[in-house]
Design a protein around this motif. Structure first.
Motif, PDB file in Angstrom:
ATOM      1  N   THR A  76     -29.908 108.210  13.035  1.00 59.14           N
ATOM      2  CA  THR A  76     -28.117 108.135  12.523  1.00 59.14           C
ATOM      3  C   THR A  76     -28.008 106.881  14.138  1.00 59.14           C
ATOM      4  OG1 THR A  76     -27.522 110.284  12.343  1.00 59.14           O
ATOM      5  CG2 THR A  76     -25.952 109.459  13.296  1.00 59.14           C
ATOM      6  N   LEU A  77     -28.785 107.481  14.893  1.00 56.86           N
ATOM      7  CA  LEU A  77     -29.233 105.772  16.150  1.00 56.86           C
ATOM      8  C   LEU A  77     -29.239 104.594  15.432  1.00 56.86           C
ATOM      9  CD1 LEU A  77     -30.322 108.011  19.067  1.00 56.86           C
ATOM     10  CD2 LEU A  77     -27.770 106.742  18.502  1.00 56.86           C
ATOM     11  N   VAL A  78     -30.250 104.678  14.209  1.00 60.10           N
ATOM     12  CA  VAL A  78     -30.534 103.207  13.980  1.00 60.10           C
ATOM     13  C   VAL A  78     -29.343 102.710  12.901  1.00 60.10           C
ATOM     14  CG1 VAL A  78     -31.781 102.540  11.874  1.00 60.10           C
ATOM     15  CG2 VAL A  78     -32.926 103.348  14.144  1.00 60.10           C
ATOM     16  N   SER A  79     -28.790 103.977  12.491  1.00 61.14           N
ATOM     17  CA  SER A  79     -27.228 103.349  11.433  1.00 61.14           C
ATOM     18  C   SER A  79     -26.025 102.539  12.347  1.00 61.14           C
ATOM     19  CB  SER A  79     -26.853 104.161  10.518  1.00 61.14           C
ATOM     20  OG  SER A  79     -28.451 104.853   8.935  1.00 61.14           O
ATOM     21  N   ILE A  80     -25.724 103.252  13.086  1.00 61.24           N
ATOM     22  CA  ILE A  80     -24.764 103.285  14.061  1.00 61.24           C
ATOM     23  C   ILE A  80     -25.307 101.891  14.542  1.00 61.24           C
ATOM     24  CG2 ILE A  80     -24.047 103.604  16.178  1.00 61.24           C
ATOM     25  CD1 ILE A  80     -23.700 106.221  15.410  1.00 61.24           C
ATOM     26  N   SER A  81     -25.950 101.362  15.230  1.00 61.44           N
ATOM     27  CA  SER A  81     -26.548 100.337  16.209  1.00 61.44           C
ATOM     28  C   SER A  81     -26.156  98.745  14.012  1.00 61.44           C
ATOM     29  CB  SER A  81     -28.161 100.391  15.970  1.00 61.44           C
ATOM     30  OG  SER A  81     -28.477 101.078  17.188  1.00 61.44           O
ATOM     31  N   ALA A  82     -26.628  99.596  12.938  1.00 62.26           N
ATOM     32  CA  ALA A  82     -26.811  98.142  11.929  1.00 62.26           C
ATOM     33  C   ALA A  82     -25.529  97.524  11.916  1.00 62.26           C
ATOM     34  CB  ALA A  82     -28.049  99.066  11.057  1.00 62.26           C
ATOM     35  N   VAL A  83     -24.822  98.931  11.901  1.00 64.76           N
ATOM     36  CA  VAL A  83     -23.282  98.735  12.120  1.00 64.76           C
ATOM     37  C   VAL A  83     -22.584  97.773  12.881  1.00 64.76           C
ATOM     38  CG1 VAL A  83     -21.310 100.028  11.628  1.00 64.76           C
ATOM     39  CG2 VAL A  83     -23.078 100.589   9.626  1.00 64.76           C
ATOM     40  N   GLY A  84     -22.647  98.462  14.498  1.00 72.52           N
ATOM     41  CA  GLY A  84     -22.011  97.381  15.108  1.00 72.52           C
ATOM     42  C   GLY A  84     -23.241  96.207  15.564  1.00 72.52           C
ATOM     43  N   ILE A  85     -24.157  95.980  15.028  1.00 70.19           N
ATOM     44  CA  ILE A  85     -24.588  94.614  15.175  1.00 70.19           C
ATOM     45  C   ILE A  85     -24.388  93.922  13.733  1.00 70.19           C
ATOM     46  CG2 ILE A  85     -26.600  93.041  14.926  1.00 70.19           C
ATOM     47  CD1 ILE A  85     -28.927  95.382  15.788  1.00 70.19           C
ATOM     48  N   GLY A  86     -23.755  93.967  12.834  1.00 72.47           N
ATOM     49  CA  GLY A  86     -23.169  93.716  11.833  1.00 72.47           C
ATOM     50  C   GLY A  86     -21.807  93.292  12.229  1.00 72.47           C
ATOM     51  N   VAL A  87     -21.356  94.139  12.268  1.00 73.14           N
ATOM     52  CA  VAL A  87     -19.229  94.383  13.321  1.00 73.14           C
ATOM     53  C   VAL A  87     -19.391  92.549  14.520  1.00 73.14           C
ATOM     54  CG1 VAL A  87     -18.064  95.232  14.247  1.00 73.14           C
ATOM     55  CG2 VAL A  87     -18.730  96.627  12.295  1.00 73.14           C
ATOM     56  N   ILE A  88     -20.352  92.895  15.625  1.00 76.67           N
ATOM     57  CA  ILE A  88     -20.605  91.885  16.133  1.00 76.67           C
ATOM     58  C   ILE A  88     -20.969  90.494  15.358  1.00 76.67           C
ATOM     59  CG2 ILE A  88     -21.824  91.228  18.226  1.00 76.67           C
ATOM     60  CD1 ILE A  88     -22.568  93.807  18.876  1.00 76.67           C
ATOM     61  N   ARG A  89     -21.186  90.433  14.402  1.00 79.32           N
ATOM     62  CA  ARG A  89     -21.799  89.417  14.113  1.00 79.32           C
ATOM     63  C   ARG A  89     -20.834  89.062  13.073  1.00 79.32           C
ATOM     64  NH1 ARG A  89     -27.023  88.673  10.559  1.00 79.32           N
ATOM     65  NH2 ARG A  89     -26.578  86.274  10.399  1.00 79.32           N
TER      66      ARG A  89
END
Length: 95
Positions: A76-89
Protein backbone atom coordinates in the motif's frame (compact mmCIF):
# COMPACT_ATOMS: atom_id res chain seq x y z
CA UNK A 1 -10.77 -71.09 83.86
CA UNK A 2 -10.46 -73.05 80.63
CA UNK A 3 -13.71 -71.55 79.42
CA UNK A 4 -12.38 -68.04 80.12
CA UNK A 5 -9.15 -68.77 78.21
CA UNK A 6 -11.13 -70.20 75.33
CA UNK A 7 -13.38 -67.14 75.26
CA UNK A 8 -10.29 -64.88 75.32
CA UNK A 9 -8.75 -66.73 72.38
CA UNK A 10 -12.05 -66.58 70.52
CA UNK A 11 -12.28 -62.83 71.10
CA UNK A 12 -8.66 -62.38 70.09
CA UNK A 13 -9.33 -64.34 66.87
CA UNK A 14 -12.38 -62.19 66.06
CA UNK A 15 -10.41 -58.99 66.70
CA UNK A 16 -7.55 -60.20 64.49
CA UNK A 17 -10.02 -61.17 61.77
CA UNK A 18 -11.71 -57.75 61.82
CA UNK A 19 -8.34 -55.97 61.92
CA UNK A 20 -7.07 -58.01 58.96
CA UNK A 21 -10.23 -57.22 57.01
CA UNK A 22 -9.85 -53.51 57.72
CA UNK A 23 -6.19 -53.64 56.71
CA UNK A 24 -7.12 -55.36 53.47
CA UNK A 25 -9.82 -52.76 52.76
CA UNK A 26 -7.36 -49.93 53.44
CA UNK A 27 -4.75 -51.47 51.13
CA UNK A 28 -7.32 -51.97 48.38
CA UNK A 29 -8.52 -48.38 48.74
CA UNK A 30 -4.93 -47.11 48.70
CA UNK A 31 -4.26 -49.06 45.51
CA UNK A 32 -7.43 -47.74 43.91
CA UNK A 33 -6.50 -44.16 44.80
CA UNK A 34 -2.98 -44.69 43.45
CA UNK A 35 -4.41 -45.99 40.16
CA UNK A 36 -6.79 -43.06 39.96
CA UNK A 37 -3.97 -40.58 40.57
CA UNK A 38 -1.89 -42.28 37.88
CA UNK A 39 -4.78 -41.99 35.41
CA UNK A 40 -5.33 -38.34 36.31
CA UNK A 41 -1.61 -37.63 35.89
CA UNK A 42 -1.60 -39.26 32.46
CA UNK A 43 -4.71 -37.30 31.46
CA UNK A 44 -3.15 -34.06 32.71
CA UNK A 45 -0.02 -34.77 30.68
CA UNK A 46 -2.09 -35.46 27.57
CA UNK A 47 -4.07 -32.24 28.03
CA UNK A 48 -0.86 -30.26 28.58
CA UNK A 49 0.62 -31.67 25.37
CA UNK A 50 -2.58 -30.90 23.47
CA UNK A 51 -2.59 -27.32 24.77
CA UNK A 52 1.08 -26.89 23.84
CA UNK A 53 0.36 -28.08 20.29
CA UNK A 54 -2.62 -25.74 19.96
CA UNK A 55 -0.64 -22.79 21.32
CA UNK A 56 2.17 -23.52 18.87
CA UNK A 57 -0.32 -23.71 15.98
CA UNK A 58 -1.93 -20.41 17.03
CA UNK A 59 1.46 -18.71 17.25
CA UNK A 60 2.38 -19.95 13.78
CA UNK A 61 -0.97 -18.70 12.45
CA UNK A 62 -0.44 -15.32 14.15
CA UNK A 63 3.05 -14.99 12.64
CA UNK A 64 1.66 -15.78 9.18
CA UNK A 65 -1.11 -13.20 9.61
CA UNK A 66 1.40 -10.63 10.85
CA UNK A 67 3.59 -11.26 7.81
CA UNK A 68 0.58 -10.80 5.51
CA UNK A 69 -0.34 -7.49 7.19
CA UNK A 70 3.23 -6.21 6.84
CA UNK A 71 3.33 -7.32 3.20
CA UNK A 72 0.09 -5.52 2.36
CA UNK A 73 1.13 -2.40 4.28
CA UNK A 74 4.37 -2.20 2.32
CA UNK A 75 2.46 -2.75 -0.91
CA UNK A 76 0.00 0.00 0.00
CA UNK A 77 2.80 2.43 0.88
CA UNK A 78 4.61 1.70 -2.39
CA UNK A 79 1.38 2.22 -4.35
CA UNK A 80 0.58 5.47 -2.56
CA UNK A 81 4.16 6.65 -3.12
CA UNK A 82 3.94 5.81 -6.84
CA UNK A 83 0.65 7.70 -7.15
CA UNK A 84 2.11 10.63 -5.20
CA UNK A 85 5.21 10.76 -7.38
CA UNK A 86 2.99 10.58 -10.48
CA UNK A 87 0.85 13.47 -9.22
CA UNK A 88 3.95 15.53 -8.42
CA UNK A 89 5.32 14.81 -11.88
CA UNK A 90 2.07 15.82 -13.53
CA UNK A 91 1.92 19.12 -11.64
CA UNK A 92 5.59 19.93 -12.20
CA UNK A 93 5.50 19.00 -15.90
CA UNK A 94 2.64 21.45 -16.68
CA UNK A 95 4.49 24.54 -15.45
Amino acid sequence: MVLLMMETFSNRYEIDKVTAGQRLDLNLERGRIRDELTNQSAETTNLTNKLDREIHALRAHLEAAKFDVIKYCIGTLVSISAVGIGVIRIFTAKH
